[in-house]
Design an enzyme around this catalytic site. Sequence first.
Site, PDB file in Angstrom:
ATOM      1  N   PRO A 188       0.837  -1.347   0.141  1.00  0.00           N
ATOM      2  CA  PRO A 188      -0.074  -0.174  -0.022  1.00  0.00           C
ATOM      3  C   PRO A 188       0.976   1.102  -0.037  1.00  0.00           C
ATOM      4  O   PRO A 188       1.829   1.347   0.705  1.00  0.00           O
ATOM      5  CB  PRO A 188      -0.789   0.184   1.027  1.00  0.00           C
ATOM      6  CG  PRO A 188      -0.008  -1.162   1.974  1.00  0.00           C
ATOM      7  CD  PRO A 188       0.655  -2.036   1.251  1.00  0.00           C
ATOM      8  N   ASN A 189       0.338   2.153  -0.526  1.00  0.00           N
ATOM      9  CA  ASN A 189       0.817   3.350  -0.960  1.00  0.00           C
ATOM     10  C   ASN A 189       2.080   3.549  -1.596  1.00  0.00           C
ATOM     11  O   ASN A 189       2.632   4.854  -1.882  1.00  0.00           O
ATOM     12  CB  ASN A 189       1.205   4.134   0.458  1.00  0.00           C
ATOM     13  CG  ASN A 189      -0.261   4.586   1.541  1.00  0.00           C
ATOM     14  OD1 ASN A 189      -1.112   4.976   0.902  1.00  0.00           O
ATOM     15  ND2 ASN A 189      -0.194   3.737   2.545  1.00  0.00           N
ATOM     16  N   ARG A 238       5.123  11.022  -2.438  1.00  0.00           N
ATOM     17  CA  ARG A 238       4.902  10.607  -0.999  1.00  0.00           C
ATOM     18  C   ARG A 238       6.499  10.842  -0.285  1.00  0.00           C
ATOM     19  O   ARG A 238       7.243   9.745  -0.434  1.00  0.00           O
ATOM     20  CB  ARG A 238       4.442   9.295  -0.944  1.00  0.00           C
ATOM     21  CG  ARG A 238       4.430   8.709   0.374  1.00  0.00           C
ATOM     22  CD  ARG A 238       4.127   7.219   0.477  1.00  0.00           C
ATOM     23  NE  ARG A 238       3.893   6.508   1.877  1.00  0.00           N
ATOM     24  CZ  ARG A 238       4.241   5.362   2.371  1.00  0.00           C
ATOM     25  NH1 ARG A 238       4.502   4.468   1.262  1.00  0.00           N
ATOM     26  NH2 ARG A 238       3.981   4.822   3.417  1.00  0.00           N
ATOM     27  N   TYR A 259      11.088   8.348   1.337  1.00  0.00           N
ATOM     28  CA  TYR A 259      11.195   7.052   0.232  1.00  0.00           C
ATOM     29  C   TYR A 259      11.975   7.606  -1.143  1.00  0.00           C
ATOM     30  O   TYR A 259      11.839   6.842  -1.918  1.00  0.00           O
ATOM     31  CB  TYR A 259       9.899   6.930   0.110  1.00  0.00           C
ATOM     32  CG  TYR A 259       9.133   6.452   1.312  1.00  0.00           C
ATOM     33  CD1 TYR A 259       9.487   5.345   1.825  1.00  0.00           C
ATOM     34  CD2 TYR A 259       8.177   7.293   1.841  1.00  0.00           C
ATOM     35  CE1 TYR A 259       9.071   4.855   3.020  1.00  0.00           C
ATOM     36  CE2 TYR A 259       7.279   6.897   3.041  1.00  0.00           C
ATOM     37  CZ  TYR A 259       8.022   5.624   3.727  1.00  0.00           C
ATOM     38  OH  TYR A 259       7.183   5.125   4.729  1.00  0.00           O
ATOM     39  N   ASN A 283       7.553  -5.751  -0.488  1.00  0.00           N
ATOM     40  CA  ASN A 283       7.501  -4.694   0.249  1.00  0.00           C
ATOM     41  C   ASN A 283       6.172  -4.373   0.814  1.00  0.00           C
ATOM     42  O   ASN A 283       5.065  -3.871   0.259  1.00  0.00           O
ATOM     43  CB  ASN A 283       8.096  -3.328  -0.238  1.00  0.00           C
ATOM     44  CG  ASN A 283       8.318  -2.255   0.758  1.00  0.00           C
ATOM     45  OD1 ASN A 283       7.417  -2.283   1.894  1.00  0.00           O
ATOM     46  ND2 ASN A 283       8.706  -1.137   0.305  1.00  0.00           N
ATOM     47  N   ALA A 317       3.049  -0.672   5.281  1.00  0.00           N
ATOM     48  CA  ALA A 317       2.592  -0.557   6.714  1.00  0.00           C
ATOM     49  C   ALA A 317       2.160  -2.033   7.068  1.00  0.00           C
ATOM     50  O   ALA A 317       1.912  -2.410   8.392  1.00  0.00           O
ATOM     51  CB  ALA A 317       1.604   0.545   6.713  1.00  0.00           C
ATOM     52  N   HIS A 322       3.744  -4.445   9.680  1.00  0.00           N
ATOM     53  CA  HIS A 322       3.860  -4.161  10.979  1.00  0.00           C
ATOM     54  C   HIS A 322       2.695  -4.706  12.018  1.00  0.00           C
ATOM     55  O   HIS A 322       2.806  -4.905  13.027  1.00  0.00           O
ATOM     56  CB  HIS A 322       3.870  -2.690  11.439  1.00  0.00           C
ATOM     57  CG  HIS A 322       4.857  -2.034  10.515  1.00  0.00           C
ATOM     58  ND1 HIS A 322       6.188  -2.502  10.388  1.00  0.00           N
ATOM     59  CD2 HIS A 322       4.950  -0.891   9.640  1.00  0.00           C
ATOM     60  CE1 HIS A 322       6.803  -1.582   9.715  1.00  0.00           C
ATOM     61  NE2 HIS A 322       5.830  -0.614   8.913  1.00  0.00           N
ATOM     62  N   ASP A 327       0.631 -15.356   7.206  1.00  0.00           N
ATOM     63  CA  ASP A 327       0.325 -16.493   7.147  1.00  0.00           C
ATOM     64  C   ASP A 327       0.304 -16.969   5.718  1.00  0.00           C
ATOM     65  O   ASP A 327       0.878 -18.104   5.339  1.00  0.00           O
ATOM     66  CB  ASP A 327      -1.019 -16.624   7.615  1.00  0.00           C
ATOM     67  CG  ASP A 327      -1.093 -17.018   9.178  1.00  0.00           C
ATOM     68  OD1 ASP A 327      -0.050 -17.179   9.522  1.00  0.00           O
ATOM     69  OD2 ASP A 327      -1.991 -17.022   9.733  1.00  0.00           O
ATOM     70  N   GLU A 338      11.843  -9.708   2.008  1.00  0.00           N
ATOM     71  CA  GLU A 338      11.136  -8.699   2.383  1.00  0.00           C
ATOM     72  C   GLU A 338      12.134  -7.448   2.020  1.00  0.00           C
ATOM     73  O   GLU A 338      13.375  -7.445   2.755  1.00  0.00           O
ATOM     74  CB  GLU A 338      10.728  -8.659   3.714  1.00  0.00           C
ATOM     75  CG  GLU A 338      10.028  -7.236   4.178  1.00  0.00           C
ATOM     76  CD  GLU A 338       9.174  -7.589   5.387  1.00  0.00           C
ATOM     77  OE1 GLU A 338       8.298  -8.465   5.558  1.00  0.00           O
ATOM     78  OE2 GLU A 338       9.151  -6.881   6.512  1.00  0.00           O
ATOM     79  N   HIS A 369      12.309  -3.135   2.601  1.00  0.00           N
ATOM     80  CA  HIS A 369      11.810  -1.535   2.901  1.00  0.00           C
ATOM     81  C   HIS A 369      12.978  -0.714   2.289  1.00  0.00           C
ATOM     82  O   HIS A 369      13.757  -0.708   2.522  1.00  0.00           O
ATOM     83  CB  HIS A 369      11.685  -1.536   4.343  1.00  0.00           C
ATOM     84  CG  HIS A 369      10.775  -2.646   5.068  1.00  0.00           C
ATOM     85  ND1 HIS A 369       9.281  -2.216   4.928  1.00  0.00           N
ATOM     86  CD2 HIS A 369      10.828  -3.854   5.716  1.00  0.00           C
ATOM     87  CE1 HIS A 369       8.821  -3.421   5.393  1.00  0.00           C
ATOM     88  NE2 HIS A 369       9.676  -4.256   5.941  1.00  0.00           N
ATOM     89  N   LEU A 370      12.160   0.230   1.668  1.00  0.00           N
ATOM     90  CA  LEU A 370      13.008   1.349   1.114  1.00  0.00           C
ATOM     91  C   LEU A 370      13.808   2.163   2.286  1.00  0.00           C
ATOM     92  O   LEU A 370      14.965   2.365   2.323  1.00  0.00           O
ATOM     93  CB  LEU A 370      12.183   2.355   0.405  1.00  0.00           C
ATOM     94  CG  LEU A 370      11.799   1.829  -0.898  1.00  0.00           C
ATOM     95  CD1 LEU A 370      10.277   2.654  -1.310  1.00  0.00           C
ATOM     96  CD2 LEU A 370      12.816   1.852  -2.173  1.00  0.00           C
ATOM     97  N   SER A 371      12.992   2.378   3.517  1.00  0.00           N
ATOM     98  CA  SER A 371      13.299   3.100   4.529  1.00  0.00           C
ATOM     99  C   SER A 371      13.950   2.455   5.588  1.00  0.00           C
ATOM    100  O   SER A 371      13.806   0.932   5.624  1.00  0.00           O
ATOM    101  CB  SER A 371      12.370   4.039   5.160  1.00  0.00           C
ATOM    102  OG  SER A 371      11.443   3.226   5.795  1.00  0.00           O
ATOM    103  N   ARG A 417      12.992   4.295  12.708  1.00  0.00           N
ATOM    104  CA  ARG A 417      11.908   5.140  12.750  1.00  0.00           C
ATOM    105  C   ARG A 417      10.964   4.985  14.025  1.00  0.00           C
ATOM    106  O   ARG A 417      11.450   4.591  14.915  1.00  0.00           O
ATOM    107  CB  ARG A 417      11.247   4.827  11.400  1.00  0.00           C
ATOM    108  CG  ARG A 417      11.917   5.266  10.200  1.00  0.00           C
ATOM    109  CD  ARG A 417      11.510   5.167   8.809  1.00  0.00           C
ATOM    110  NE  ARG A 417      10.394   5.880   8.654  1.00  0.00           N
ATOM    111  CZ  ARG A 417       9.296   5.776   7.757  1.00  0.00           C
ATOM    112  NH1 ARG A 417       9.132   4.690   7.082  1.00  0.00           N
ATOM    113  NH2 ARG A 417       8.056   6.568   7.711  1.00  0.00           N
TER     114      ARG A 417
HETATM  115  C1  DQA Z   1       7.873   0.840   4.081  1.00  0.00           C
HETATM  116  C2  DQA Z   1       8.095   1.226   5.613  1.00  0.00           C
HETATM  117  C3  DQA Z   1       6.712   0.838   6.175  1.00  0.00           C
HETATM  118  O1  DQA Z   1       6.955   1.259   7.605  1.00  0.00           O
HETATM  119  C4  DQA Z   1       5.506   1.959   5.734  1.00  0.00           C
HETATM  120  O2  DQA Z   1       4.448   1.968   6.038  1.00  0.00           O
HETATM  121  C5  DQA Z   1       5.806   1.927   4.141  1.00  0.00           C
HETATM  122  C6  DQA Z   1       7.084   1.751   3.438  1.00  0.00           C
HETATM  123  C7  DQA Z   1       9.363   1.154   3.446  1.00  0.00           C
HETATM  124  O3  DQA Z   1       9.438   0.570   2.037  1.00  0.00           O
HETATM  125  O4  DQA Z   1      10.247   1.795   3.813  1.00  0.00           O
HETATM  126  O5  DQA Z   1       4.673   2.088   3.506  1.00  0.00           O
HETATM  127  O6  DQA Z   1       7.635  -0.388   3.839  1.00  0.00           O
END
Ligand code: DQA
Length: 144
Positions: A9-10, A17, A22, A73, A76, A79, A86, A97, A99-101, A106
Amino acid sequence: MRVLVVHGPNLNLLGERQPEVYGSETLAELDAAIGDGAGKLGLEVHCEQYNSEGRIIDALHAARSAYAGVVINPGAYSHYSYAIADAIAAIGIPVVEVHLSNVAAREAFRRVSVTAAACRGTVSGLGSRGYLLALRALSEILSE
Ligand code: DQA
């Protein structure tokens, strides 16, 4: 070898964003870089992006018969989505997995990833190159 990349998502809003977190690369640019990197590794890659949990789960289920591995990825959902965790555990193909950040640096809620626990490993905080590192790891895992 076919690999699926799932953006959660997002991540469709990459580029606009929170670029300070990011980066300024758009999702289309990221997917193009992923395609290039995968080609150099001899992998055939397909990238998808979903905002909803159910569609991510459906994509993971479908991947088990169509792909050798997955880079995900979960955004959110990482978390708190036990349902995605599952699904990752259920499909029986390696999942890495990304994560960009740097989620470890954080807010407290981002320091836990319930989905990472079901994955072979995690790359976090290295920006878009994290996807290329994950593909490289997956390619080595798949050829073991
Ligand atoms: C993320 C980190 C997540 O906490 C956040 O909700 C994202 C992006 C990352 O790629 O750093 O949407 O997965």
